[in-house]
Design a protein around this motif. Sequence first.
Motif: not given
Length: 253
Positions: A25, A80, A114-115, A117
């Motif tokens: 990330s 991220d 998990s997403n 973004t």
Amino acid sequence: MNKKTIVEYDIMEVCLLAGKIMLQSGAETYRVEDTMMRIAASYGIKQSHSYVTPTGIIFSIETDEPTKTKLIRISERTTDLKKVTMVNSISRRISVGELTVDEAYQQLKEIESSNLTFPFSIQVAAAAIASGCFLIMFEGEWHDFIAAIISGGLGFLSLIYFHQLVPIKFFAEFLASFVIGMLSFVFVYMGVGNELDKIIIGSVMPLVPGLLITNAVRDLMAGHLVSGLSKGAEAFLTAFAIGSGIAIVFTFL
């Protein structure tokens, strides 16, 4: 394999998963190593060692039995920072004894899958607006604002498309910058824009690896020479790909 050994391997899995998420990330190398060792210490591991590079993590713990070591490979890296923050939050909860090994592992697996973004449309819109704002920041004219927005937005869209089409990072950035250069030239040729250089500079800024450069410098300052140099090389190649795409446009036009 006794019960104590199984628990130790479970602790290693938690540490490695936390480090993997952070490294993928965009976290700094020293932050990944520190988090992994803090988690291990919180679960009673008196001595642990971690060695992190941008492409892999080696983690070992020392107990009364022979030293246990595991290695995982990192193939995909993105930016991220939300996931980095969430892993740090779990690490702090582990430090105060709020999470068991199993609970921590499950929560980390949820974060990994998990997403977080922003939607694709918002990313493109943000890149477009940022391009226009960078144009003004570099003392461009308001007359070129719309041209920079369109060039920057379509350039970022091209970056995502080409990366999905051909998963070669530098190839996608080269083509995206080429698209930006072509669009900027067309806008100036049609009279929609005036200053070609300012439009190009503003439009390519969303492609610039700013976080990567920052992490490379911070890793070097922290003494992580291998990670710092490798991240610096990646940032240099990214910048070179962006510059090459623009140079091609100027060469043929």
